[in-house]
Design a protein around this motif. Structure first.
Motif, mmCIF file in Angstrom:
data_model
loop_
_atom_site.group_PDB
_atom_site.id
_atom_site.type_symbol
_atom_site.label_atom_id
_atom_site.label_comp_id
_atom_site.label_asym_id
_atom_site.label_seq_id
_atom_site.Cartn_x
_atom_site.Cartn_y
_atom_site.Cartn_z
ATOM 1 N N ARG A 86 0.836 -1.212 0.000
ATOM 2 C CA ARG A 86 0.000 0.000 0.000
ATOM 3 C C ARG A 86 0.870 1.261 0.000
ATOM 4 O O ARG A 86 0.631 2.187 -0.767
ATOM 5 C CB ARG A 86 -0.932 0.026 1.209
ATOM 6 N N ASP A 87 1.885 1.282 0.855
ATOM 7 C CA ASP A 87 2.745 2.469 0.915
ATOM 8 C C ASP A 87 3.447 2.706 -0.410
ATOM 9 O O ASP A 87 3.598 3.851 -0.845
ATOM 10 C CB ASP A 87 3.775 2.343 2.042
ATOM 11 N N PHE A 88 3.871 1.634 -1.073
ATOM 12 C CA PHE A 88 4.534 1.813 -2.353
ATOM 13 C C PHE A 88 3.568 2.363 -3.395
ATOM 14 O O PHE A 88 3.883 3.306 -4.110
ATOM 15 C CB PHE A 88 5.159 0.518 -2.870
ATOM 16 N N ASP A 104 8.349 -14.599 4.094
ATOM 17 C CA ASP A 104 6.947 -14.315 3.802
ATOM 18 C C ASP A 104 6.751 -12.948 3.160
ATOM 19 O O ASP A 104 5.705 -12.679 2.576
ATOM 20 C CB ASP A 104 6.092 -14.408 5.070
ATOM 21 N N VAL A 105 7.737 -12.084 3.236
ATOM 22 C CA VAL A 105 7.627 -10.756 2.640
ATOM 23 C C VAL A 105 7.917 -10.774 1.137
ATOM 24 O O VAL A 105 7.575 -9.836 0.431
ATOM 25 C CB VAL A 105 8.560 -9.762 3.387
ATOM 26 N N VAL A 106 8.497 -11.844 0.628
ATOM 27 C CA VAL A 106 8.910 -11.901 -0.776
ATOM 28 C C VAL A 106 7.757 -11.679 -1.752
ATOM 29 O O VAL A 106 7.903 -10.916 -2.711
ATOM 30 C CB VAL A 106 9.696 -13.197 -1.082
ATOM 31 N N PRO A 107 6.570 -12.293 -1.565
ATOM 32 C CA PRO A 107 5.484 -12.017 -2.520
ATOM 33 C C PRO A 107 5.108 -10.532 -2.583
ATOM 34 O O PRO A 107 4.813 -10.018 -3.665
ATOM 35 C CB PRO A 107 4.318 -12.866 -1.990
ATOM 36 N N ALA A 108 5.130 -9.844 -1.450
ATOM 37 C CA ALA A 108 4.829 -8.404 -1.468
ATOM 38 C C ALA A 108 5.912 -7.650 -2.224
ATOM 39 O O ALA A 108 5.614 -6.711 -2.973
ATOM 40 C CB ALA A 108 4.703 -7.873 -0.044
ATOM 41 N N LEU A 109 7.155 -8.050 -2.070
ATOM 42 C CA LEU A 109 8.240 -7.404 -2.813
ATOM 43 C C LEU A 109 8.070 -7.633 -4.315
ATOM 44 O O LEU A 109 8.309 -6.724 -5.111
ATOM 45 C CB LEU A 109 9.596 -7.935 -2.340
ATOM 46 N N LYS A 110 7.644 -8.831 -4.701
ATOM 47 C CA LYS A 110 7.382 -9.105 -6.120
ATOM 48 C C LYS A 110 6.273 -8.201 -6.642
ATOM 49 O O LYS A 110 6.370 -7.655 -7.743
ATOM 50 C CB LYS A 110 6.964 -10.563 -6.310
ATOM 51 N N MET A 111 5.230 -8.008 -5.851
ATOM 52 C CA MET A 111 4.130 -7.143 -6.279
ATOM 53 C C MET A 111 4.597 -5.695 -6.425
ATOM 54 O O MET A 111 4.181 -5.000 -7.352
ATOM 55 C CB MET A 111 2.972 -7.240 -5.296
ATOM 56 N N VAL A 112 5.454 -5.249 -5.521
ATOM 57 C CA VAL A 112 6.001 -3.890 -5.628
ATOM 58 C C VAL A 112 6.794 -3.770 -6.923
ATOM 59 O O VAL A 112 6.639 -2.807 -7.677
ATOM 60 C CB VAL A 112 6.867 -3.546 -4.399
ATOM 61 N N ARG A 113 7.645 -4.742 -7.189
ATOM 62 C CA ARG A 113 8.461 -4.729 -8.413
ATOM 63 C C ARG A 113 7.559 -4.705 -9.649
ATOM 64 O O ARG A 113 7.775 -3.935 -10.576
ATOM 65 C CB ARG A 113 9.377 -5.954 -8.424
ATOM 66 N N GLU A 114 6.514 -5.539 -9.676
ATOM 67 C CA GLU A 114 5.602 -5.592 -10.819
ATOM 68 C C GLU A 114 4.825 -4.286 -10.978
ATOM 69 O O GLU A 114 4.642 -3.800 -12.096
ATOM 70 C CB GLU A 114 4.641 -6.781 -10.662
ATOM 71 N N GLN A 120 5.950 2.254 -14.919
ATOM 72 C CA GLN A 120 7.225 2.705 -15.471
ATOM 73 C C GLN A 120 8.006 3.547 -14.470
ATOM 74 O O GLN A 120 8.458 4.656 -14.770
ATOM 75 C CB GLN A 120 6.993 3.444 -16.783
ATOM 76 N N ARG A 121 8.146 2.987 -13.311
ATOM 77 C CA ARG A 121 8.861 3.660 -12.220
ATOM 78 C C ARG A 121 9.998 2.759 -11.768
ATOM 79 O O ARG A 121 9.807 1.578 -11.533
ATOM 80 C CB ARG A 121 7.879 3.889 -11.065
ATOM 81 N N LYS A 122 11.178 3.322 -11.662
ATOM 82 C CA LYS A 122 12.321 2.561 -11.198
ATOM 83 C C LYS A 122 12.319 2.571 -9.674
ATOM 84 O O LYS A 122 12.123 3.618 -9.052
ATOM 85 C CB LYS A 122 13.603 3.207 -11.724
ATOM 86 N N VAL A 123 12.522 1.408 -9.076
ATOM 87 C CA VAL A 123 12.580 1.326 -7.621
ATOM 88 C C VAL A 123 13.703 0.373 -7.224
ATOM 89 O O VAL A 123 13.893 -0.667 -7.856
ATOM 90 C CB VAL A 123 11.230 0.855 -7.013
ATOM 91 N N MET A 124 14.446 0.768 -6.208
ATOM 92 C CA MET A 124 15.451 -0.115 -5.641
ATOM 93 C C MET A 124 14.841 -0.729 -4.390
ATOM 94 O O MET A 124 14.360 -0.016 -3.514
ATOM 95 C CB MET A 124 16.736 0.624 -5.257
ATOM 96 N N ILE A 125 14.826 -2.053 -4.331
ATOM 97 C CA ILE A 125 14.300 -2.763 -3.170
ATOM 98 C C ILE A 125 15.476 -3.451 -2.491
ATOM 99 O O ILE A 125 16.197 -4.233 -3.117
ATOM 100 C CB ILE A 125 13.243 -3.807 -3.572
ATOM 101 N N VAL A 126 15.655 -3.155 -1.224
ATOM 102 C CA VAL A 126 16.752 -3.737 -0.463
ATOM 103 C C VAL A 126 16.174 -4.418 0.766
ATOM 104 O O VAL A 126 15.379 -3.825 1.494
ATOM 105 C CB VAL A 126 17.773 -2.660 -0.013
ATOM 106 N N VAL A 127 16.577 -5.651 0.990
ATOM 107 C CA VAL A 127 16.212 -6.366 2.201
ATOM 108 C C VAL A 127 17.475 -6.510 3.032
ATOM 109 O O VAL A 127 18.452 -7.112 2.592
ATOM 110 C CB VAL A 127 15.611 -7.756 1.893
ATOM 111 N N VAL A 147 13.881 -10.343 -6.729
ATOM 112 C CA VAL A 147 13.081 -9.131 -6.605
ATOM 113 C C VAL A 147 13.751 -8.069 -5.754
ATOM 114 O O VAL A 147 13.380 -6.906 -5.815
ATOM 115 C CB VAL A 147 11.677 -9.415 -6.032
ATOM 116 N N ALA A 148 14.724 -8.461 -4.969
ATOM 117 C CA ALA A 148 15.347 -7.500 -4.069
ATOM 118 C C ALA A 148 16.841 -7.737 -3.986
ATOM 119 O O ALA A 148 17.319 -8.856 -4.147
ATOM 120 C CB ALA A 148 14.739 -7.614 -2.672
ATOM 121 N N ARG A 149 17.545 -6.666 -3.732
ATOM 122 C CA ARG A 149 18.958 -6.774 -3.382
ATOM 123 C C ARG A 149 18.999 -7.095 -1.894
ATOM 124 O O ARG A 149 18.174 -6.599 -1.126
ATOM 125 C CB ARG A 149 19.644 -5.436 -3.658
#
Length: 172
Positions: A86-88, A104-114, A120-127, A147-149
């Motif tokens: 939601r925040d993203f 368990d957070v990985v599916p949410a990270l995939k959704m953020v990436r998608e 068309q927004r670039k985002v860096m995701i770091v765990v 999906v994340a660094r």
């Protein structure tokens, strides 16, 4: 430098949830003091719950496979995933950082990436992994399309992030 951190959220559960609210246990008192300190820095605390769960010893060494009970945190990972997505989608930040060792957070990270790709927004995701036991998380990420660094959160970084030994809040 020059970056803005609009929100920091802490996902956790209240310890000893069934203890008396009128006479807090020492653990509850320490947790409440810590939460007040966090809130003084504008950290938002989102709570799940703790539940007693039955477990079974899986060690071949004991050979008895005995049952035992322990408190298990519930809903914190789901809360983190929902808030993350939601925040993203509402803020579209350039960087998303998560400190967790829970896959368990990985599916949410995939959704953020998608979602970022769709708009068309670039985002860096770091765990950031708070543990030296990185095998579980690192080994599962390739199956989730990287999906994340990932980076380890080292002891020196943790030391720099601690409150001072004594912290005086605005209310004294």
């Amino acid at each position: 430098p020059g970056s803005t951190i609009p929100v920091i959220k802490f996902f956790t559960a209240r310890i000893d949830p069934h203890a008396s609210a009128t006479a807090p246990t020492p653990k509850q008192a320490r947790q409440s003091a810590y939460w007040r300190a966090l809130e003084s820095t504008k950290v938002e605390i989102i709570t799940g719950s703790l539940e007693w769960r039955d477990h079974r010893c899986k060690s071949d060494a004991c050979g008895r496979y005995e049952r035992y009970r322990r408190m298990t945190e519930k809903m914190s990972d789901v809360n983190l995933a929902l808030h993350l997505y939601r925040d993203f989608t509402e803020r579209l930040p350039d960087v998303v950082c998560v400190i967790s060792g829970d896959c368990d957070v990985v599916p949410a990270l995939k959704m953020v990436r998608e979602h970022a790709h769709r708009v068309q927004r670039k985002v860096m995701i770091v765990v950031y992994l708070p543990s030296q036991d990185d095998g579980l998380f690192f080994n599962r990420l390739p199956r989730h399309h990287q999906v994340a660094r990932t980076a380890k959160l080292g002891e020196s970084q943790l030391r720099l992030s601690q409150f001072p030994d004594q912290l005086v809040l605005a209310d004294g």
